[in-house]
Each structure stands twice: as C-alpha cells, then as structure tokens.
Write a protein that holds these residues in place. Structure first.
Motif, PDB file in Angstrom:
ATOM      1  N   HIS A 106       1.059   0.647 -12.058  1.00  0.00           N
ATOM      2  CA  HIS A 106       0.248  -0.085 -11.093  1.00  0.00           C
ATOM      3  C   HIS A 106       0.146  -1.524 -11.579  1.00  0.00           C
ATOM      4  CE1 HIS A 106      -1.102   3.815  -9.571  1.00  0.00           C
ATOM      5  NE2 HIS A 106      -1.536   4.119 -10.779  1.00  0.00           N
ATOM      6  N   LYS A 161      -1.356  -3.165  -6.374  1.00  0.00           N
ATOM      7  CA  LYS A 161      -2.018  -2.125  -5.586  1.00  0.00           C
ATOM      8  C   LYS A 161      -3.411  -2.534  -5.116  1.00  0.00           C
ATOM      9  CE  LYS A 161       1.217   1.024  -6.097  1.00  0.00           C
ATOM     10  NZ  LYS A 161       0.985   2.176  -6.991  1.00  0.00           N
ATOM     11  N   THR A 218      -7.621  -3.632   3.807  1.00  0.00           N
ATOM     12  CA  THR A 218      -6.256  -3.463   3.319  1.00  0.00           C
ATOM     13  C   THR A 218      -5.312  -4.416   4.041  1.00  0.00           C
ATOM     14  OG1 THR A 218      -5.840  -1.686   4.919  1.00  0.00           O
ATOM     15  CG2 THR A 218      -6.590  -1.040   2.715  1.00  0.00           C
ATOM     16  N   ASN A 236       0.259  -2.587   1.683  1.00  0.00           N
ATOM     17  CA  ASN A 236      -0.151  -1.561   0.711  1.00  0.00           C
ATOM     18  C   ASN A 236      -1.148  -2.089  -0.307  1.00  0.00           C
ATOM     19  OD1 ASN A 236       1.515   0.489   1.789  1.00  0.00           O
ATOM     20  ND2 ASN A 236       3.294  -0.369   0.720  1.00  0.00           N
ATOM     21  N   GLU A 278      -4.924  -3.143  -1.439  1.00  0.00           N
ATOM     22  CA  GLU A 278      -6.338  -2.923  -1.146  1.00  0.00           C
ATOM     23  C   GLU A 278      -7.164  -4.073  -1.701  1.00  0.00           C
ATOM     24  OE1 GLU A 278      -9.853   0.468  -1.494  1.00  0.00           O
ATOM     25  OE2 GLU A 278      -8.083   0.624  -2.784  1.00  0.00           O
ATOM     26  N   GLU A 317      -0.995   8.292 -10.647  1.00  0.00           N
ATOM     27  CA  GLU A 317      -0.670   8.321  -9.223  1.00  0.00           C
ATOM     28  C   GLU A 317      -1.490   7.363  -8.374  1.00  0.00           C
ATOM     29  OE1 GLU A 317      -1.604  11.172 -10.881  1.00  0.00           O
ATOM     30  OE2 GLU A 317       0.454  11.785 -11.360  1.00  0.00           O
ATOM     31  N   LYS A 318      -2.732   7.085  -8.762  1.00  0.00           N
ATOM     32  CA  LYS A 318      -3.592   6.344  -7.845  1.00  0.00           C
ATOM     33  C   LYS A 318      -4.718   5.623  -8.580  1.00  0.00           C
ATOM     34  CE  LYS A 318      -6.047  10.689  -6.889  1.00  0.00           C
ATOM     35  NZ  LYS A 318      -6.440  11.656  -5.839  1.00  0.00           N
ATOM     36  N   ILE A 338      -8.792   5.055  -8.096  1.00  0.00           N
ATOM     37  CA  ILE A 338      -9.973   5.559  -7.399  1.00  0.00           C
ATOM     38  C   ILE A 338     -11.173   4.733  -7.842  1.00  0.00           C
ATOM     39  CG2 ILE A 338     -11.360   7.600  -6.883  1.00  0.00           C
ATOM     40  CD1 ILE A 338      -8.179   8.143  -8.766  1.00  0.00           C
TER      41      ILE A 338
END
Length: 253
Positions: free
Chosen positions: A139, A180, A194, A197, A199, A225-226, A228
């Motif tokens: 990321h 990201k 957003t 892609n 945020e 993966e992400k 949060i």
C-alpha cells in the motif's frame, strides 16, 4: 491517529524511525497558537513536548505540519522553526512493505512566501511516487494536514480543502502511483470521499470541534489486503475500548 500493522515484515525507514514495536505508530497533526503568537506558542510547545515524553518510547511519533505550525502562508522562517522544533516538514518511511508519505500541505495551499520550498517538495514527491509505482508496494498512504477534498473531487474551493486544480492534479498523481488513502485533519469534523481507487479520510480533532463529532481519534489497521479505519470518541474509547474486530486484526501475525 494510531496506526497498526499486524502483518508487516521488514522495516526500512527513510528517516530512521526506529522502534516499531508490533509495527505501530502514533500520528500527530499539531495545533498550536498561530505562528505570530510567540509567547503562547513557546509555552504550548514546551507543554506538548513534556506530555509526549510520557508516550511509550518504543512507539514512534509521526508529526505532520499544518497551518498553525508554519502559517497559512508559510515562509522559510516559519518552516525552519518547525524543522528545528519537530523535525522535517515532509518525509517518507516504510513499514512492512507499506510506503508512507508525509507532506507539508501548506505549500499546496499558498506558497507565495516560499515558492522554492514548494518546488523542492514537488520534485521530491514526484520521485517518491515513481518509487511507489516501480516497487509495487503493498500500500501507499499519504498524510497531510489539509484535505484534497471534504466529500467530492469536484466540490467548490473553500478554506478547508485544496483548490480544484491542485487537488485534481495531486489526486491523479496519487491514483496513478497506487496510493490507497490520504489521511488529513484541518476540518475539525469527520468527512471524506473517494476518487477512483483513492480514499480521502478527514478526521476530526481530539481538541476543538467545529461540528457535532466527539473529541476523539482515528484508529487505522493496515493488513496485506486492505486499510481499515474507525473514528472513536474519547469517552467511547475509555469505556469500551477498540472494537473486537479491529483488535482481532491487530493480533494477527
């Protein structure tokens, strides 16, 4: 803001940010008296530094400059004062394959008092974004005081966002490089949106509120993966703690 990296591996820091115990750090966007109020400013700086000494020394502090630190119209003198007191006003660091970029967004808001400093940051940022694109990091995340936008990339210009031309140019650069998320403050309310892609996350303040959000902070958990994140009011955090779902993610190896 508290950031945690449960699945992070090796750490390489551009500015030798050592001691990432369990790969976590605390991000602070400072808010002091305006730069012209020197007597209060010195007292506030000394008080904040005293309080920060009580933070666990194994958890690094990442400081982001804003308008109350270098001014709405920064100058070489106000930037130098920040650097002497707190360190670099823009820099990057890696944690477990995640690239973090810290920007001085006051250059993006009004650089009329220091055009050469903005040009230097622009050149550095372009180099960092090329690096992010080439290395295909897990990321890439940006921290800056002033948000690109509060809700929409096409919203009107105002005191709390960057101008349309600048925000669009930056957002396109970030999106191409695979950034990201952009985390900001300045608005003293929670907001965000957003773009492609990317945020845009705007967090309210632990101190002065300009809306109806509680005094609080945002907890961010980064996995392979992400990303949060969740905003917690101080009372909620004191009474209930961080949610079980985020705690479970933090415990993962």
């Amino acid at each position: 803001m508290v950031c945690q990296f449960p699945e992070a591996a090796a750490v390489t820091n551009s500015y030798k940010l050592s001691g990432f115990r369990q790969h976590r750090f605390i991000l602070l966007q400072l808010w002091q008296s305006e730069v012209s109020s020197m007597p209060w400013r010195k007292e506030q700086t000394a008080d904040l530094q005293r309080v920060l000494r009580d933070v666990d020394s194994e958890i690094p502090l990442v400081l982001v400059s804003g308008n109350h630190d270098v001014g709405n119209v920064p100058t070489p003198e106000t930037v130098a004062e920040f650097q002497q007191t707190w360190g670099d006003d823009y820099f990057s660091f890696w944690v477990g394959g995640v690239l973090f970029l810290v920007l001085n967004s006051q250059f993006l808001y009004n650089c009329s008092g220091c055009p050469a400093l903005k040009q230097a940051q622009d050149a550095w940022l372009d180099q960092q974004l090329r690096l992010a694109e080439q290395h295909r990091c897990r990321h890439a995340v940006v921290f800056q005081h002033i948000p690109l936008f509060l809700q929409s990339i096409d919203e009107d210009d105002n005191y709390f966002n960057l101008t349309r031309a600048i925000r669009r140019e930056l957002a396109d650069k970030f999106a191409r490089a695979g950034v990201k998320a952009v985390f900001s403050g300045h608005y003293h309310r929670n907001a965000g949106g957003t773009y492609q892609n990317l945020e845009m996350v705007v967090s309210s303040a632990i101190g002065c509120q300009l809306g109806e959000d509680p005094h609080g902070l945002r907890v961010v958990v980064v996995t392979a993966e992400k990303i949060i994140h969740r905003y917690y009011g101080i009372d909620e955090l004191s009474e209930k703690g961080i949610g079980d779902d985020l705690m479970d993610l933090m415990k993962k190896k």
